[in-house]
Scaffold this active site. Structure first.
Site, mmCIF file in Angstrom:
data_model
loop_
_atom_site.group_PDB
_atom_site.id
_atom_site.type_symbol
_atom_site.label_atom_id
_atom_site.label_comp_id
_atom_site.label_asym_id
_atom_site.label_seq_id
_atom_site.Cartn_x
_atom_site.Cartn_y
_atom_site.Cartn_z
ATOM 1 N N ARG A 83 12.807 -3.665 23.911
ATOM 2 C CA ARG A 83 12.956 -4.882 24.723
ATOM 3 C C ARG A 83 11.805 -5.865 24.505
ATOM 4 O O ARG A 83 10.665 -5.458 24.248
ATOM 5 C CB ARG A 83 13.057 -4.493 26.202
ATOM 6 C CG ARG A 83 14.368 -3.773 26.502
ATOM 7 C CD ARG A 83 14.437 -3.261 27.931
ATOM 8 N NE ARG A 83 15.791 -2.795 28.216
ATOM 9 C CZ ARG A 83 16.215 -1.560 27.931
ATOM 10 N NH1 ARG A 83 15.394 -0.682 27.351
ATOM 11 N NH2 ARG A 83 17.452 -1.193 28.206
ATOM 12 N N HIS A 180 18.922 4.015 15.406
ATOM 13 C CA HIS A 180 19.369 4.452 16.722
ATOM 14 C C HIS A 180 20.304 5.653 16.588
ATOM 15 O O HIS A 180 21.399 5.680 17.146
ATOM 16 C CB HIS A 180 20.094 3.313 17.458
ATOM 17 C CG HIS A 180 19.897 3.371 18.943
ATOM 18 N ND1 HIS A 180 20.351 4.416 19.706
ATOM 19 C CD2 HIS A 180 19.291 2.537 19.795
ATOM 20 C CE1 HIS A 180 20.039 4.224 20.963
ATOM 21 N NE2 HIS A 180 19.389 3.084 21.051
ATOM 22 N N ASP A 250 14.431 7.516 29.265
ATOM 23 C CA ASP A 250 14.652 6.257 28.556
ATOM 24 C C ASP A 250 13.296 5.571 28.511
ATOM 25 O O ASP A 250 13.086 4.532 29.135
ATOM 26 C CB ASP A 250 15.691 5.406 29.291
ATOM 27 C CG ASP A 250 16.096 4.190 28.476
ATOM 28 O OD1 ASP A 250 16.928 3.389 28.961
ATOM 29 O OD2 ASP A 250 15.564 4.031 27.357
ATOM 30 N N GLU A 310 13.713 7.073 18.869
ATOM 31 C CA GLU A 310 13.652 5.824 18.099
ATOM 32 C C GLU A 310 12.203 5.442 17.759
ATOM 33 O O GLU A 310 11.507 4.845 18.567
ATOM 34 C CB GLU A 310 14.295 4.699 18.920
ATOM 35 C CG GLU A 310 15.691 5.027 19.430
ATOM 36 C CD GLU A 310 16.078 4.196 20.646
ATOM 37 O OE1 GLU A 310 16.726 4.719 21.557
ATOM 38 O OE2 GLU A 310 15.704 3.008 20.678
HETATM 39 C C1 G6D Z 1 20.068 1.542 27.170
HETATM 40 O O1 G6D Z 1 17.812 1.480 27.988
HETATM 41 C C2 G6D Z 1 18.655 2.065 27.019
HETATM 42 C C3 G6D Z 1 18.123 1.754 25.647
HETATM 43 O O2 G6D Z 1 16.831 2.320 25.485
HETATM 44 C C4 G6D Z 1 19.077 2.328 24.607
HETATM 45 O O3 G6D Z 1 18.623 2.020 23.321
HETATM 46 C C5 G6D Z 1 20.468 1.748 24.829
HETATM 47 O O4 G6D Z 1 20.919 2.020 26.137
HETATM 48 C C6 G6D Z 1 21.467 2.372 23.877
HETATM 49 O O5 G6D Z 1 20.029 0.149 27.141
#
Ligand code: G6D
Length: 345
Positions: A83, A180, A250, A310
């Site tokens: 982000r 990803h 996350d 990632e």
């Molecule tokens: C959500 O917050 C997560 C991200 O980190 C991820 O890459 C995405 O889903 C696939 O937005």
């Protein structure tokens, strides 16, 4: 190394034919990818019983990858993974507004990032190379960026992802790409992250605000369910998170040293060790899913069915000088590499 590359058109009547490429390294290891989003749809490897299966999670239907802006299964991510607060990029006395595709912020390079692009593919003795000349009007980022992504097998069944970019303009831009891919090392994907252990070489992770934007503060992992310095059972750690009303991982980790993480499957012996030349690793445990989505051989997607790891420079680094430098000034170039060391015990 006697790699074998095969290719086939798997969908037509699109902006370009959707091409699938498979690169087999001759040892029972093979990766498959698409010319759209430079998407890795499979990495095939044996387990300790000689069963060869895909260790990645991805959409069941190949065209499902085309317009996905939610899961990014297998996608190349860029110009910037993670982000960017406010979609703002300041450099010297210039301010650039980037595409904001998550509220007021930019996620994963914006809606027209690498993941949503058609790439030119060339087959080389090294493996597959994806190239693209990206102008600002294509993705909303400043600067004309010439990008090359290479997927290749190395020695000892190591899978290499190489990113290269040159800024062919007089305008600064940003470059912090990642992949990803989501791992599920079980042969039966319905087992989700059962049997998985994970270690992450990090003493700290980033504190995030309500919009998952780094505050600039670091949190020590000691005595928290975020401590993966020693291998931990993933299912147990996810359970301990839920005791804290946290739906899953996350989080951006501040990794130290080239070995960023190690994921292993106790049941079938598969091991993936991730090496990176950058200081960040976002650990995402696929926390929210839509039940109608079908993945791999047709299973319905469910939370924590796989894990995304990632590698990147710490997110929103352009707002935090101590996170690293992701600016690619005018007429300069940069490259990054991620290595996945695949093995079986
Ligand atoms: C959500 O917050 C997560 C991200 O980190 C991820 O890459 C995405 O889903 C696939 O937005």
């Amino acid at each position: 190394m006697n790699q074998v590359i095969t290719r086939k058109e798997i969908a037509s009547n699109l902006e370009r034919p959707l091409m699938q490429y498979t690169v087999n390294n001759g040892n029972g290891y093979a990766f498959t990818c698409l010319n759209y989003g430079a998407t890795l749809t499979s990495i095939m490897m044996p387990d300790r019983n000689g069963i060869i299966d895909n260790i990645l999670l991805g959409f069941n239907g190949p065209t499902d990858f085309l317009n996905d802006q939610t899961y990014f299964f297998g996608k190349a991510i860029g110009r910037v993974g993670g982000r960017i607060k406010g979609g703002l990029f300041h450099y010297k006395n210039q301010e650039f507004l980037l595409p904001r595709n998550e509220g007021d912020n930019t996620l994963h390079g914006g809606v027209n990032g690498f993941h949503h692009m058609w790439w030119d593919v060339s087959e080389t003795e090294k493996g597959l190379t994806f190239t693209k000349v990206i102008n600002p009007e294509m993705d909303g980022f400043p600067g004309k960026l010439e990008v090359t992504i290479t997927y290749r097998w190395g020695e000892n069944n190591q899978f290499h992802v190489e990113f290269y970019a040159i800024n062919k303009s007089d305008t600064p831009t940003l470059f912090n790409p990642t992949t990803h891919i989501y791992f599920n090392l079980n042969n039966d994907k319905l087992k989700g992250l059962n049997n998985h252990k994970l270690s992450i070489s990090a003493e700290q992770l980033l504190e995030l605000d309500q919009q998952q934007i780094p505050t600039g503060e670091f949190i020590n992992v000691t005595n928290t369910p975020f401590d993966f310095r020693k291998e931990q059972n993933l299912s147990e750690m996810l359970h301990s998170l839920k005791q804290l009303n946290i739906s899953g991982y996350d989080h951006p980790y501040h990794v130290t040293g080239p070995k960023a993480a190690r994921l292993s499957n106790l049941n079938n012996g598969r091991i993936v060790e991730i090496q990176s030349d950058r200081n960040g690793l976002v650990f995402y445990s696929l926390n929210k899913t839509h039940p109608h989505i079908k993945v791999n051989e047709g299973n319905h997607l469910f939370p924590h069915m796989a894990v995304a790891l990632e590698p990147q420079t710490l997110p929103d680094a352009n707002h935090h000088p101590d996170f690293g430098d992701i600016v690619l000034p005018a007429n300069t170039e940069k490259k990054y590499e991620i290595t996945y060391k695949l093995s079986v015990i």
